[in-house]
Structures are given as C-alpha cells and as structure tokens.
Enzyme design. Structure first.
Site, PDB file in Angstrom:
ATOM      1  N   ASN A 184      56.940   1.534  27.606  1.00 30.65           N
ATOM      2  CA  ASN A 184      57.759   2.313  28.535  1.00 30.65           C
ATOM      3  C   ASN A 184      58.093   3.712  28.041  1.00 30.65           C
ATOM      4  OD1 ASN A 184      59.341   1.213  26.486  1.00 30.65           O
ATOM      5  ND2 ASN A 184      61.206   1.444  27.700  1.00 30.65           N
ATOM      6  N   GLU A 185      57.293   4.220  27.104  1.00 27.81           N
ATOM      7  CA  GLU A 185      57.587   5.516  26.507  1.00 27.81           C
ATOM      8  C   GLU A 185      57.852   6.606  27.552  1.00 27.81           C
ATOM      9  OE1 GLU A 185      55.564   3.371  25.289  1.00 27.81           O
ATOM     10  OE2 GLU A 185      55.747   3.314  23.106  1.00 27.81           O
TER      11      GLU A 185
END
Lengths: 309, 309, 309
Positions: A184-185
């Site tokens: 989910n960067e």
C-alpha cells in the site's frame, strides 16, 4: 533507535559472519539432517535462540525452524529488527539441521506493519543508505534462501510486511476479514521499489499488480486469496498445524532439486537487484530526502500517534 | 480523407505544441487543482472543446475529463481521428486542472471499430508511414499518460478499439452479449504489432493472449470479463456513474506516487516501442504493401460495403 | 537401445533432410491445400506412414494429421522415439497438404511417460550429448511449428510427456481423475531445464509454475484444468471429435497471420534456447553425470522394475 554503522559492522559485532548475498544457485545442497550425526549421540529435539525482536525455535527432528516476530506494538521493520532478521536467517541457513523456516507473529492482530517510518524520517543520508541496504539484504537473503520458507500470516500485513510474505515459498493467512495484506505504499505517497514490484508480479501477475500497486490496495484476507496473493486461508486455531503440514509437503522433495528449481524461477529478479543495488540505494535516498516526501511521512506519523492516544 | 503531411505538421497547424513522446516518469507531478487557484476567484465548473470527431468535456471541480468518440458510423481510427485524439490528450495532459480522463463513445453500439482500413489500402508508402507513426503516437501517449485513464466501453471494440481500452488503467464494459471486444487482427489476415501484443499480455497474461491473438477472437462482454480483458461489467444505464466512481477511487491517491508506480509497471513495454519505432514503421509498410495483404483488405472492405447496403 | 551417432546422421540415414531449427517466422506461409492441386485430379483422402514407435495418419481433405504414440508400455521418449518424432514432424511440416497435427496415444492410460531414463543412466558423455540435442530439437520443432498443434491427452503425462502437451497450441485432456499431468522432475531429484520452465510459465504463469515445479506436482486432470495447464476436459469417447473440432476452429484462420502471431508470442523463449543450446547440453551432461544423480536414477528405475513384477 539504531546505532550508526554499516550492517556489516553491526553484524560483525553480533558475532556471526559478515553478510553478503549468497545466491541459492551454485552452492552445496542442504542435506536432510539425519545421516550427518554420529549414531547413538543424544540429540536435543529443539533449540531456541531469542534476541530482542525475533524468537527463533528450531525443531531438529523435523528440521523446521519458526521465526516469531515479537516487536510490539506492530512488528515494524526497524534497522534493528531487520538486522536481527538477517542474522537469524543466516544462522539457520548455515545450520545443516535446518531445512525450512515458518515466519509468524507473536503480536496479536499484526504480522508486520512494514518498514519503520522513523528510519526514513529526519535522518542523515548515511542512515538512509544503511537502512535501505539492510532492507535489500533482507529481501535478497529471503527470496534467495535455500530453505523452504512459509509465511503463516496471523494478522495484517501492509507494505514491507506483505513483502516478507510474498518473498516466501508459500503463504497461509488467517481467514479473518479484519486482517488485510498488500503493498500500500502509494497510499502514503511513496513508491514501492522495482524489486517489491517484481516479487509481486511473480506472485499475482502483471495486471493485478499494476492495479493493486497504483491504488495502494490493502486486500482483506478473502480478496487476497482470490487474487492469489495468499495461497490458502485457515481459521486462526489451525494456522500452525497447516503451516507444519505444508512445510512437510515441501520437505518431502529432495533438497538439491528443489533448491535448483527455486533459484531458476527467481534468478532473473534477484540478479536485477544485485546488478542495480547501489543505484537503488541512491534512488531511495534522493526520493526520501525530498521535503514533500518527508512532509507526507511526518503527517502520516502524526496520524498514527493520534490514533494511538 | 486525411491531408498529406507529418503528424507533427498536422498538429503544428492545429496550434498546439508538436508531439513527442513525453514519458510519464521523471516529469513534474500533476497536482490536485484546488490550491493553485487564488481564493475567491470564480471558477467555471466545466469546459468543453469539440473538434470534428471527438467531444471533450472537462469537469474542473472533479478534475475529470470525458473524451467522447463521435465519428459515425463506427468511430474508426482514421489519421484525422488519431490526430485529434493525440491533440486532445496532449491538451488535457498539459492542463493542470485535469487529473483523469474517461473514454467513451457517442455512437450507439460501437466503442471504436479500430484502425481505419481505408488508411491502409491503396495508399503511398509515405502515407503508410505517417499513419503508422500516428498510431504509435496515440499508444505511447495513452499508455504513458500521467492521468488516470478509464475506458467506459459502451459498444463493440475490435482491434484498435480494443487497444485503446487495454491501454487505459481500468476497463468497464456494458454487460450486453451483443458487444464484443478483442484483438481480432488475425481474422483479417493481418498481425497485431508487438506492442499491441505486449499491452495485451500485460492485461490478460501470456496464455490467454497467445490463444486469443492466434484465433483473432472477439470476446462477448461476459467472456472478456472472465479473462480479465475488462475489469467490470455494468448495465448500460449505470456506465457513466460507475466510471465516475472508479475514477474517484483512483484520484483519491496522491498523483505523484500513483504516476511513478504506473510508469514503473509500463516502462519496459513503452521503452521497447520507443527503441524500435522506425523499424516498426518499416515492418508495417513492407507488410501492408504486399499484394496479398492489400487483396485481403480490399475483400474485407467489399464485404463491409455489402453488409451496409 | 539407440544406435550411436548424431541426430543429424540418424536422420540422414532415414532419408529425410538433416534437421536444423527452422524458425516459424520469416518462412513462406503454408497455404490451404485446395487451390494448388490441378482441378480434376483424383486425390487420396488419407495417407498413413508408420515407423516403429509413431503412427502418422494424414487426412488430406482436412489437412489434419494425427500422430499416435505407439511405443508400449509407456511411450517413453527414447532417442529412437524422439528421432522418429522429429522426422515425422519434419515430413508433415514440409508437406503442403498438412496444416495441423493432433498428438495422441495408442497406448491405454498413458500419453507419454516422458524422457526415457535408460538414456540418462550409465551411458557415455557422447550419448548424453546426442540424447539431449535430440530432446532440444524435438522442442524447438514443436514449439516453433508453423502447423496448428493440438494435444489430445488420453492418459497420464508426466515430465517430458507434459512438455509435449505444453508445447502445443491447445491441450484437451480426458476427464479422468486417474490421469495426471505435470513437470514432476523434482520428485526424481532432477531439475527441469530452463526452456521446460519457460514453456510452462507461458502457459500457467509464474506463480503456478514456481510452486508446481518445486513440488514436482502431478496434477489430476481436473486440477490441471483449473490451473490452465490444460484448456479443456472431455469424456474419453469424445476426445477425437473434440480435437477435430478445435483443429477446425484454428484452421479457419488464414495460415500466414496465425503463424506470424504464433511466432511473435514464442520467439523470445525459442531464441533463448537457440542462443544457449551448447551451454544447455554441457549443463545437462555435467548434471546427469554426477554420481548422486546417477544413483537417484538407478534407484528410481529399480522401483519401476519392482512395480512391474
């Protein structure tokens, strides 16, 4: 927080051999433990070593180790954690009685929250370089490990936590809709490096990876299973049993053939980071040093602090 | 039919900057429109510009543009259409109030019928070169766009029409078994170029692409969805609403991280065409100039004409 | 067992042209047989040629040949079998009346058991080299064939047997849970070469291939279908009919476009072996000559012998 010094020096202090990427291919095959012990010698059925953040238990009769992450509140991947992880893995890799490792968490509801943001915020260039090299090292060792690696994901596993799971040979996740997993960067305004991406594509294919990475998706367990991000879902109380059964299935294969096959599948992606390692560190430093990125990370940390209190 | 002249000249005449491939990576990030406007200034909620073949509407409050193909009878991709497409896309790409584009058709039952066969039949070598360079340009701009791109496929979409959909970030198709989509070039006796193939493989994987391309398959909507060729099916009356919702989901991400992630996923395939662009044009010319191919295309056009009358 | 001599010499003796890798791309297109025959000439509806191990029947009216493996007990791929396979395929490839080939077994319950282990056990280096070059040749010819290739898998199909199926354009398998298919080399302590792996990945994707190859899995028909390893399952009595129907569907396409498309999809993987062919032979020889590998293979053969008696 982490002492200054290179990972090599940190590990030297710890008393094990300096780390370097030891590729799985071309090395002597790991053998089942039995025949190497002189007959009649008593053998401890299990050994354990624990440092600060990871508990390692090795069952010598099965040749299977368990690495339990015990770094509350969220098993974040600090430089200390990663260093301990690499040292523990190196010890097991060099221990001929060990043929497989199960990774799991001793902290309720979280497998690992991923890279420790405090390591990437307000630190020196040298610190960023040291930290990133350690993250690379962790991935190189785990993705290229000669041992069978199974992730027993008993909690949420965002970002770097998801990477650890992706890097294993097999992923079992607790069937709980509250647990989610994903790279989910992008949600934090940062970008997963190319080797996170390569690992992800190797597991879920290009299309799922493209969409999931752009949206920074955290997939609830059932969705992660549907996409192939995890191989299997089990009730929490069955997790250890299932992990042991999967491990036994993989260990039934001759080590040498399995290891050569594994390295054949992963070599291209491993080699890419090895070839671009310094460049990747420089990219990380220049990206993370940007004021806009630092601001995003500070805001994110503030948000986390408020959540806690 | 299309005027003679390079795409560059054609566009120069249109009053916008000459086209060149501007890769998504390494460019300044697109920012949400809000903060850049001085407070208190009245703002038009929507602007529209229309040329002959495409209607563009930009909703400045959401930052979302819609490009509606309105080139009856079948939105075929003539040199004129493609030129207008590239110019419109370039305008939006340079418009900092625009962050995403929805592509859809204003012609009933057809999204786009693909490359205009009249451009490939009985023309000069120079014309073939100009046409093919424009087709490449369209793909390079769209596949490498910094904006979020959503295809709202409200009709059949063979060949080049399918390519436009494949090149977007997300594909929604009307759930109507009469609408089909696919790279059916082989049915016409021609071959999809390698970058059509690369784009297709990135979406559906190697096996589905190999079979579908060899058979020149046109997949009914449900089958296309099953293969992952489109991401979602909706009833026709829900299409615009769903496209807007998907767009909002993608725009919730920070532009910079999303753009860098997108370009990381697509760079290899984009770079391949950039590196082989002239060679690809020469291949197209020598293939399309063959008498056997010309004959196939003439027969196909005859068949289409008979169908109409 | 196999006579000494290079595959080239063996084939020269057989009276057909020496083998060399003739890539599908860049060669003259195969044309439907009809128009080339002077009108009014009588035509045999079917021709057959049989050698020792393979029966070939060519139906000239449809342009479809069937290659039936008839080398009991298990259609193992000996040097003799492979040589005959290559010669038969070459004949069909050069026969302009033939446009497609169906591969099936005349031996009950087994499609092919894969490479003949006796060829890899206790033989000379020269023999290993000759054998491996023949295996490569078989794959290069089949994966790069200009003809439509359909595997009608009417029995179990481990290792090299699975490779033949994977190398075809389409795979139909008898829906019988007793029949299994897979690249199970790791079970025998050996490793599938990189081009087996590449072919496998092209069919089932990286993740399924990684897991299946490491575990040396033999997938029952239903599981193989679920993973996409085979395209379709049918009751045994419907197999020939279904294979003919699939073949007709593929032959409905213009040969030239289909062939160019096929070679575009497979070129990267074919080129990789062509570029590393001698190196791959040397790797095979040094691997197979190891005493530990020889021992494994001898034990495996002993086990097979005991099973029989």
């Amino acid at each position: 927080m982490a002492a200054v010094g290179t990972l090599g020096r940190r590990i030297a202090r710890s008393g094990v051999l300096p780390l370097c990427h030891r590729p799985a291919w071309g090395t002597a095959a790991r053998q089942p433990p039995g025949p190497r012990l002189p007959p009649g010698l008593p053998r401890a059925p299990s050994r354990a070593f624990s440092n600060n953040k990871i508990l390692v238990e090795l069952d010598e009769s099965s040749g299977v180790a368990t690495m339990k992450f015990k770094s509350p509140p969220v098993n974040s991947l600090s430089l200390d954690f990663i260093t301990e992880f690499c040292i523990s893995l190196e010890k097991l890799e060099n221990d001929r009685t060990c043929r497989g490792v199960i990774f799991t968490s001793a902290v309720p509801k979280i497998f690992s929250s991923g890279l420790d943001i405090t390591e990437m915020c307000g630190k020196s260039t040298e610190h960023y370089a040291e930290f990133w090299r350690a993250v690379q090292e962790m991935w190189l060792r785990l993705y290229g490990s000669n041992m069978v690696t199974v992730a027993a994901v008993n909690g949420s596993s965002p970002a770097g936590g998801c990477l650890i799971a992706l890097t294993c040979d097999y992923r079992i996740m607790v069937d709980n809709p509250k647990f989610s997993i994903g790279l989910n960067e992008a949600q934090l305004g940062i970008v997963a490096p190319f080797w996170f991406k390569d690992t992800f594509v190797n597991v879920v294919g290009h299309r799922v990876a493209e969409r999931s990475l752009q949206l920074g998706s955290l997939h609830p367990a059932a969705e992660a299973h549907k996409f192939g991000l995890v191989d299997e879902l089990v009730p929490e109380e069955k997790l250890q049993e299932k992990a042991a059964a999967v491990m036994a299935q993989w260990l039934a294969l001759p080590d040498h053939a399995r290891q050569l096959t594994k390295s054949m599948m992963r070599k291209t992606v491993l080699d890419r980071l090895v070839a671009h390692r310094e460049e990747d560190i420089q990219n990380f430093i220049s990206f993370i040093s940007k004021e806009s990125i630092q601001k995003s990370l500070r805001m994110y940390m503030e948000m986390l602090k408020k959540k806690k209190s």
